[in-house]
Design a protein around this motif. Structure first.
Motif, mmCIF file in Angstrom:
data_model
loop_
_atom_site.group_PDB
_atom_site.id
_atom_site.type_symbol
_atom_site.label_atom_id
_atom_site.label_comp_id
_atom_site.label_asym_id
_atom_site.label_seq_id
_atom_site.Cartn_x
_atom_site.Cartn_y
_atom_site.Cartn_z
ATOM 1 N N ASN A 123 0.803 -1.287 -0.025
ATOM 2 C CA ASN A 123 0.100 0.088 0.072
ATOM 3 C C ASN A 123 0.879 1.372 -0.182
ATOM 4 O OD1 ASN A 123 -2.468 -1.632 0.625
ATOM 5 N ND2 ASN A 123 -1.635 -2.092 2.469
ATOM 6 N N PHE A 124 0.622 1.995 -1.215
ATOM 7 C CA PHE A 124 1.678 3.204 -1.149
ATOM 8 C C PHE A 124 0.752 4.268 -0.706
ATOM 9 C CE2 PHE A 124 3.634 -0.125 -3.698
ATOM 10 C CZ PHE A 124 5.052 0.165 -3.482
ATOM 11 N N ARG A 125 1.217 4.915 0.495
ATOM 12 C CA ARG A 125 0.376 6.154 0.892
ATOM 13 C C ARG A 125 0.706 7.414 0.537
ATOM 14 N NH1 ARG A 125 -3.502 2.530 3.113
ATOM 15 N NH2 ARG A 125 -2.536 1.164 4.420
ATOM 16 N N ARG A 126 2.265 7.557 0.883
ATOM 17 C CA ARG A 126 2.923 8.789 0.382
ATOM 18 C C ARG A 126 4.001 8.488 -0.267
ATOM 19 N NH1 ARG A 126 3.239 13.763 3.727
ATOM 20 N NH2 ARG A 126 3.582 14.769 1.816
ATOM 21 N N PRO A 127 4.712 9.154 -1.227
ATOM 22 C CA PRO A 127 5.819 8.782 -1.900
ATOM 23 C C PRO A 127 7.051 8.714 -1.020
ATOM 24 C CG PRO A 127 4.804 10.094 -3.307
ATOM 25 C CD PRO A 127 4.158 10.147 -2.067
ATOM 26 N N VAL A 128 7.891 7.634 -0.861
ATOM 27 C CA VAL A 128 9.215 7.446 -0.144
ATOM 28 C C VAL A 128 10.200 7.711 -0.926
ATOM 29 C CG1 VAL A 128 10.348 5.856 1.243
ATOM 30 C CG2 VAL A 128 7.811 5.895 1.261
ATOM 31 N N ASP A 129 11.110 8.741 -0.421
ATOM 32 C CA ASP A 129 12.410 9.034 -1.131
ATOM 33 C C ASP A 129 13.401 7.801 -0.924
ATOM 34 O OD1 ASP A 129 14.787 10.050 -1.867
ATOM 35 O OD2 ASP A 129 14.972 11.607 -0.260
#
Length: 182
Positions: A123-129
């Motif tokens: 589940n991709f909630r907010r982009p991760v660096d």
């Protein structure tokens, strides 16, 4: 009536292990140099289950031009590295239910051919660096199964999550099968 605190058995303390650099290098040995994302792993164990809190860095994707965010392929690679380290450390220290009879030699023999991801969700909630992020995974259960008289295997339910310093986050679950077990 509850027994006085002095008469109650104490729960065993949670065990905690800092990154074992030698073990980490060996776990990552099968990976190409540009695909070694795991930098550190702090392992904890309690009641036959184990977890790892890790630091990762992906300076450059090993397969695609820069997307600017952690993508599903890298999530899976990072999970594999985190999971391999956690299982290796658990075997080394006798932490994880189901692996009591394993030796480190058993882990190294089974690492690539016999540890399978049977199910993987994200589940991709907010982009991760991807250049600097943290992650953790946890074993929720490990059970020995012998389906229909077939070969026994270990079935494990795990969860994971990743985050960065800017609020990026993703999480998921993975079901593992450890086949051809000793």
């Amino acid at each position: 009536m509850t027994a006085p605190a002095a008469d109650r058995p104490e729960a065993p303390p949670q065990r905690s292990y800092a990154t074992d650099e030698e073990l980490l290098a060996r776990v990552l040995a099968p990976y190409k140099d540009n695909c070694k994302y795991l930098r550190s792993a702090h392992v904890t164990a309690d009641a036959g289950l184990a977890a790892a809190r890790c630091e990762f860095a992906i300076p450059e994707s090993c397969y695609i031009d820069d997307t600017g965010h952690l993508n599903s392929v890298e999530v899976n690679i990072a999970y594999n590295q985190m999971m391999y380290y956690l299982v290796a450390k658990s075997v080394q220290e006798g932490l994880l239910t189901g692996f009591e009879s394993w030796t480190p030699a058993d882990f190294w023999r089974h690492q690539l051919p016999d540890i399978l991801i049977a199910r993987f969700t994200g589940n991709f909630r907010r982009p991760v660096d991807p250049r600097a992020f943290s992650g953790e995974m946890e074993f929720h259960s490990v059970t020995r199964r012998t389906p229909g008289g077939g070969s026994p295997f270990l079935h494990a339910q795990t969860s994971y999550r990743y985050w960065d310093g800017d609020g990026g986050r993703c999480d998921g679950e993975a079901t593992l099968a450890f086949v051809n077990i000793p």
